[in-house]
Motif scaffolding. Sequence first.
Motif, PDB file in Angstrom:
ATOM      1  N   PRO A  62     -11.842  52.085  24.690  1.00 57.05           N
ATOM      2  CA  PRO A  62     -11.924  53.421  24.550  1.00 57.05           C
ATOM      3  C   PRO A  62     -10.114  53.955  24.007  1.00 57.05           C
ATOM      4  O   PRO A  62      -9.948  52.737  24.020  1.00 57.05           O
ATOM      5  CB  PRO A  62     -12.014  53.136  26.008  1.00 57.05           C
TER       6      PRO A  62
ATOM      7  N   ASP B 141      -9.462  57.297  25.314  1.00 54.75           N
ATOM      8  CA  ASP B 141      -7.988  58.417  25.642  1.00 54.75           C
ATOM      9  C   ASP B 141      -7.643  57.670  26.940  1.00 54.75           C
ATOM     10  O   ASP B 141      -8.855  56.828  27.514  1.00 54.75           O
ATOM     11  CB  ASP B 141     -10.192  59.287  25.755  1.00 54.75           C
ATOM     12  N   LYS B 142      -7.124  58.078  26.799  1.00 55.21           N
ATOM     13  CA  LYS B 142      -5.638  57.360  28.121  1.00 55.21           C
ATOM     14  C   LYS B 142      -6.844  57.527  29.792  1.00 55.21           C
ATOM     15  O   LYS B 142      -6.800  57.128  29.752  1.00 55.21           O
ATOM     16  CB  LYS B 142      -4.850  58.297  28.219  1.00 55.21           C
ATOM     17  N   ARG B 143      -7.464  59.158  29.454  1.00 52.88           N
ATOM     18  CA  ARG B 143      -8.223  59.077  31.459  1.00 52.88           C
ATOM     19  C   ARG B 143      -9.251  58.729  30.952  1.00 52.88           C
ATOM     20  O   ARG B 143      -9.466  58.277  31.941  1.00 52.88           O
ATOM     21  CB  ARG B 143      -8.511  60.456  30.900  1.00 52.88           C
ATOM     22  N   GLU B 144     -10.019  58.424  29.895  1.00 53.58           N
ATOM     23  CA  GLU B 144     -11.577  57.104  29.965  1.00 53.58           C
ATOM     24  C   GLU B 144     -11.195  55.925  30.445  1.00 53.58           C
ATOM     25  O   GLU B 144     -11.246  55.246  31.254  1.00 53.58           O
ATOM     26  CB  GLU B 144     -11.940  57.129  28.407  1.00 53.58           C
ATOM     27  N   ILE B 145      -9.766  55.197  29.584  1.00 59.15           N
ATOM     28  CA  ILE B 145      -8.946  53.607  29.961  1.00 59.15           C
ATOM     29  C   ILE B 145      -8.976  53.880  31.356  1.00 59.15           C
ATOM     30  O   ILE B 145      -9.518  53.088  31.971  1.00 59.15           O
ATOM     31  CB  ILE B 145      -7.969  54.254  29.159  1.00 59.15           C
ATOM     32  N   GLU B 146      -8.495  55.100  31.832  1.00 54.86           N
ATOM     33  CA  GLU B 146      -7.538  54.880  33.548  1.00 54.86           C
ATOM     34  C   GLU B 146      -8.849  54.463  34.142  1.00 54.86           C
ATOM     35  O   GLU B 146      -9.339  54.218  35.438  1.00 54.86           O
ATOM     36  CB  GLU B 146      -6.392  55.981  33.908  1.00 54.86           C
ATOM     37  N   ASN B 147     -10.319  55.447  33.884  1.00 55.57           N
ATOM     38  CA  ASN B 147     -10.926  55.739  34.698  1.00 55.57           C
ATOM     39  C   ASN B 147     -12.391  54.071  34.904  1.00 55.57           C
ATOM     40  O   ASN B 147     -12.370  53.516  36.243  1.00 55.57           O
ATOM     41  CB  ASN B 147     -12.236  56.703  33.998  1.00 55.57           C
ATOM     42  N   TYR B 148     -11.617  54.094  33.575  1.00 55.76           N
ATOM     43  CA  TYR B 148     -12.927  52.080  33.798  1.00 55.76           C
ATOM     44  C   TYR B 148     -11.986  50.815  34.388  1.00 55.76           C
ATOM     45  O   TYR B 148     -11.627  50.462  35.260  1.00 55.76           O
ATOM     46  CB  TYR B 148     -12.475  51.821  31.961  1.00 55.76           C
TER      47      TYR B 148
ATOM     48  N   ASN C 298     -12.360  51.614  37.789  1.00 54.57           N
ATOM     49  CA  ASN C 298     -13.524  50.816  37.891  1.00 54.57           C
ATOM     50  C   ASN C 298     -13.390  49.532  38.077  1.00 54.57           C
ATOM     51  O   ASN C 298     -14.454  48.832  39.507  1.00 54.57           O
ATOM     52  CB  ASN C 298     -15.097  51.390  37.093  1.00 54.57           C
TER      53      ASN C 298
ATOM     54  N   ILE D  28     -12.645  46.837  27.924  1.00 52.98           N
ATOM     55  CA  ILE D  28     -11.310  48.100  27.848  1.00 52.98           C
ATOM     56  C   ILE D  28     -10.756  48.158  27.451  1.00 52.98           C
ATOM     57  O   ILE D  28      -9.847  49.316  26.573  1.00 52.98           O
ATOM     58  CB  ILE D  28     -10.996  47.915  29.863  1.00 52.98           C
TER      59      ILE D  28
END
Length: 230
Positions: free
Chosen positions: A6, A8-15, A18, A47
Amino acid sequence: MVYIPPQDKREIENYMDNLQDFINDTSVSQLDPLIKMAIIHHQFESIHPFYDGNGRTGRIINVLYLVINGLLDLPILYLSRYIISNKSEYYRLIQSVRETNDWESWILFILKGVEETAEQTIQLVKGISKLMQNYKFKVRELLKKSYSHELLNNLFSHPYTKIEFVMADVGVTRLTATSYLDKLVQAKLLEKLKSGRYNYYLNIPLINLLMNNSADLRHKDVEQIESVNE
């Protein structure tokens, strides 16, 4: 096939959020901790949250997860040697999970690594314990009433010691610490090495034990195995 983690910063943070829930919230999963550790390792490496050091961080997470779940008293079981020795299979299986969802093969691979590494670590600990007992007898004979368990512990806390370390651990003056170390050098229990202004006192048998245990680890291999995409 080249895996692209990943970006995208937000995508990484969401992963990562989780993954943290999976690690810390026992209501999320009741899996055995060893199986969870294998899943956590795969997910963290996939990730790939950091620019550098993901492999090292992932392996540290492995051992700390076993500690917090009571499977280890101390963080002394590291899978680096096993992974490096089987890096082609490591790469293949970590990618196979992404492509075919083959979790079983990946988990069995990691469990085998835990078993082999545990056996190697037990042998290393036994070797250090035997060496320490041997030194205990020899140092006690050499120093007589000056012998202390704190001094013995000092000689095995690190592969080397210094005058300042002995002063702090044993609670003696600089002159006394120097006298102890010089006697140990004369008895060939330590080897003295001067580097710049400082004298280092090397525990060569302990160094040999540690080096033999990690003989398969080379700096270039460690760098190569940092992560599948580093």
